[in-house]
Motif scaffolding. Sequence first.
Motif, PDB file in Angstrom:
ATOM      1  N   SER A 304       0.830  -1.211   0.000  1.00 36.74           N
ATOM      2  CA  SER A 304       0.000   0.000   0.000  1.00 36.74           C
ATOM      3  C   SER A 304       0.861   1.256   0.000  1.00 36.74           C
ATOM      4  N   LYS A 305       1.924   1.258   0.804  1.00 34.54           N
ATOM      5  CA  LYS A 305       2.785   2.440   0.889  1.00 34.54           C
ATOM      6  C   LYS A 305       3.549   2.661  -0.417  1.00 34.54           C
ATOM      7  N   ALA A 308       1.211   4.190  -2.916  1.00 36.41           N
ATOM      8  CA  ALA A 308       1.004   5.619  -2.629  1.00 36.41           C
ATOM      9  C   ALA A 308       2.189   6.449  -3.099  1.00 36.41           C
ATOM     10  N   GLU A 381       1.977   7.425   4.700  1.00 41.13           N
ATOM     11  CA  GLU A 381       1.562   7.754   3.333  1.00 41.13           C
ATOM     12  C   GLU A 381       1.339   9.254   3.149  1.00 41.13           C
TER      13      GLU A 381
END
Length: 400
Positions: A304-305, A308, A381
């Motif tokens: 996810s990071k 982002a 993020e």
Amino acid sequence: MVEVKVESFFSENIKAALKNDPPGAWMPDLPDGCIRLSSGYPDPALVPAEELKVAVARLLDEEQDLPLHYLGSPRIPRLKQQIQKRLEERGICVLEEQLLITSGACQGIDLIARVLLDDKAVVAVESPTYMEALEVFQNYTKRIISIPIDEQGLQTYRLKEMLNERKRTGQTLPRFVYTIPTFQNPTGTTMTIERRKHLLELSIEYDFLILEDDAYGELSFDKNPVPIKSIDTCGRVLQVGSLSKVVAPGMRIGWIAGESEFIKAFEWFKKDLDHPFAQSSMAVYLENTDFEKRLDLLKDTYRSKCTALIHSMEQFLPESVSWYVPDGGYFVWVRIPGVDTSQLLSQALAEGVSYVPGKYFFLDQNDGAEFLRLSFSFANEKEMIEGIRRLGQLIASSLS
């Protein structure tokens, strides 16, 4: 009073090593509140501080003073068994005498260099490569050869060309090739299985070892790539691994997996430079942890990071800027044509954002002038997006 001439007491090889840049010279001094896109550290929220606290309390309750002695806890042998099990799950089957617990991966790399290198030895490294490994190797030899990488990892055909030429002209061949084949530091690239097999074939044909640094090997966003060590049938691979990226770096738990005669030599020079308390605490932690569940959490978070970070780069960085998109690990490698990233860093720090200039990852630092390494592991993020926005403005200004 006659002052002591300190340098006169140093050995010749130490005098030579001290002419290198000091360790950690690549690390910038960060202003307060800086968005740390330079830090190759775990996400602070993923470091299991409470679980380790419980493990330490349980250890001391059950064993009292034993973990605090030189020999440490009886759980220390269990730690080796736990790491053997983790390696076996990745296709690496090693006996007890083929595994050495070290104080982090860096001690493993240093022990290998200490035993295998001298001022006559040649070592080949990826270009770019992990800067702390370069620092270690330069302490033992100046004869370092760089082999370029691309989006598929080490260019093994270029390695073969170098080996052929050195053999043809009677030059010394490398003692070993150092590679980070999986989610490489700094580029985030992963070596293809075809190149992994080719590297093994070359190691047999030209009689060298492979030092496989597998620090990020379990941090895939999808399926973990096959370690080179798992397909090594000739004992050519010395694999260095660590729990720093998947548990906590301050615990300093790493290892070397290799043929028993190598392990004996490394252990000879490691002697009792251990951390018995950290090792026994880690053993208790692992006893009570669903590690596959933990790895799933790490992978989901870093996936996810990374997404982002890449999205913010697409939004805020000029079109001329390019990068590799990693399939795991911690890092994104960025090229900014026409910009010296070392000079840009002072402006970035003034704007409250940090990165590592690319020059520190190259033997010839001029080769890294247009590159920089970003980390998506440490900052959150929101911070990453803001950091890339600020960086994009600086890059656009520099290009104009």
